[in-house]
Motif scaffolding. Sequence first.
Motif, short mmCIF file in Angstrom:
data_model
loop_
_atom_site.label_atom_id
_atom_site.label_comp_id
_atom_site.label_asym_id
_atom_site.label_seq_id
_atom_site.Cartn_x
_atom_site.Cartn_y
_atom_site.Cartn_z
N SER A 94 6.60 -12.82 4.00
CA SER A 94 5.41 -13.52 5.28
C SER A 94 4.71 -12.18 5.98
O SER A 94 3.97 -12.42 6.67
N GLY A 95 4.84 -10.81 5.60
CA GLY A 95 4.52 -9.83 6.25
C GLY A 95 3.86 -8.52 5.28
O GLY A 95 4.07 -8.94 4.17
N ALA A 96 3.63 -7.75 5.90
CA ALA A 96 2.98 -6.66 5.07
C ALA A 96 3.65 -5.30 5.36
O ALA A 96 3.79 -5.19 6.91
N VAL A 97 3.71 -4.22 4.63
CA VAL A 97 3.80 -3.03 5.01
C VAL A 97 2.76 -2.06 5.18
O VAL A 97 1.90 -1.84 4.18
N ALA A 98 2.53 -1.64 6.51
CA ALA A 98 1.30 -0.62 6.83
C ALA A 98 1.60 0.62 6.74
O ALA A 98 2.59 1.07 7.66
N THR A 99 1.07 1.72 5.98
CA THR A 99 1.37 3.19 6.04
C THR A 99 0.15 3.84 6.16
O THR A 99 -0.76 3.43 5.94
N LYS A 100 0.22 5.14 6.77
CA LYS A 100 -0.68 5.83 6.80
C LYS A 100 -0.22 7.59 6.55
O LYS A 100 0.91 7.80 6.85
N SER A 101 -0.83 8.29 6.16
CA SER A 101 -0.63 9.70 5.98
C SER A 101 -1.90 10.60 6.33
O SER A 101 -2.91 9.91 6.93
N ALA A 102 -1.80 11.78 6.25
CA ALA A 102 -2.98 12.56 6.80
C ALA A 102 -4.22 12.19 5.82
O ALA A 102 -5.40 12.27 6.61
N ARG A 103 -4.16 11.81 4.82
CA ARG A 103 -5.46 11.46 3.96
C ARG A 103 -5.45 10.17 3.34
O ARG A 103 -6.59 9.80 2.85
N ALA A 104 -4.54 9.17 3.70
CA ALA A 104 -4.74 7.82 3.32
C ALA A 104 -3.92 6.86 4.16
O ALA A 104 -3.21 7.20 4.72
#
Length: 155
Positions: A94-104
């Motif tokens: 039902s959902g998604a996993v949102a991630t971030k790093s310094a470059r992506a």
Amino acid sequence: MTLLAILVAAQTVAQADTVPPYLAFPQPGLDDPAAYEGYQTRVYQDATKNAVQVYLKGSTGRIVNLWADAANESVGFTVRDSSGKPADLAWGSSGAVATKSARARSVSYALELPSSVRVGLFLLGSMRVERDLQYAGRDTLRSTRLRFPRPSCRS
């Protein structure tokens, strides 16, 4: 595992967030299912609050991801079952996993597919490139051969 690898993994995990779609249609009881003809879409927010639209086009087996920000990026691909027909596409979560790093940054979601599928006809580009591909009817694996006019040789 080195200390640097552990720190990078910890940073990535710390910045991951499961997000529900803030828009999804067709919505049962509200939208006319006949008007969508197997088309399903969800819009998520990535970790930097940009909109990410993911849609499943059941009639062709096409899955398209549109990043609605200044980059105006899209990635699409076609999924076929073992008989060569568009695969039955369905959301696996039902959902998604949102991630971030310094470059992506990334948004991950789950799909349910038949046990045996072929994935192909990848297209990276802008939203307009994907739209033009579909308007031209080239969004199936049957039309993967692009034809260019032969240069004429005149002497």
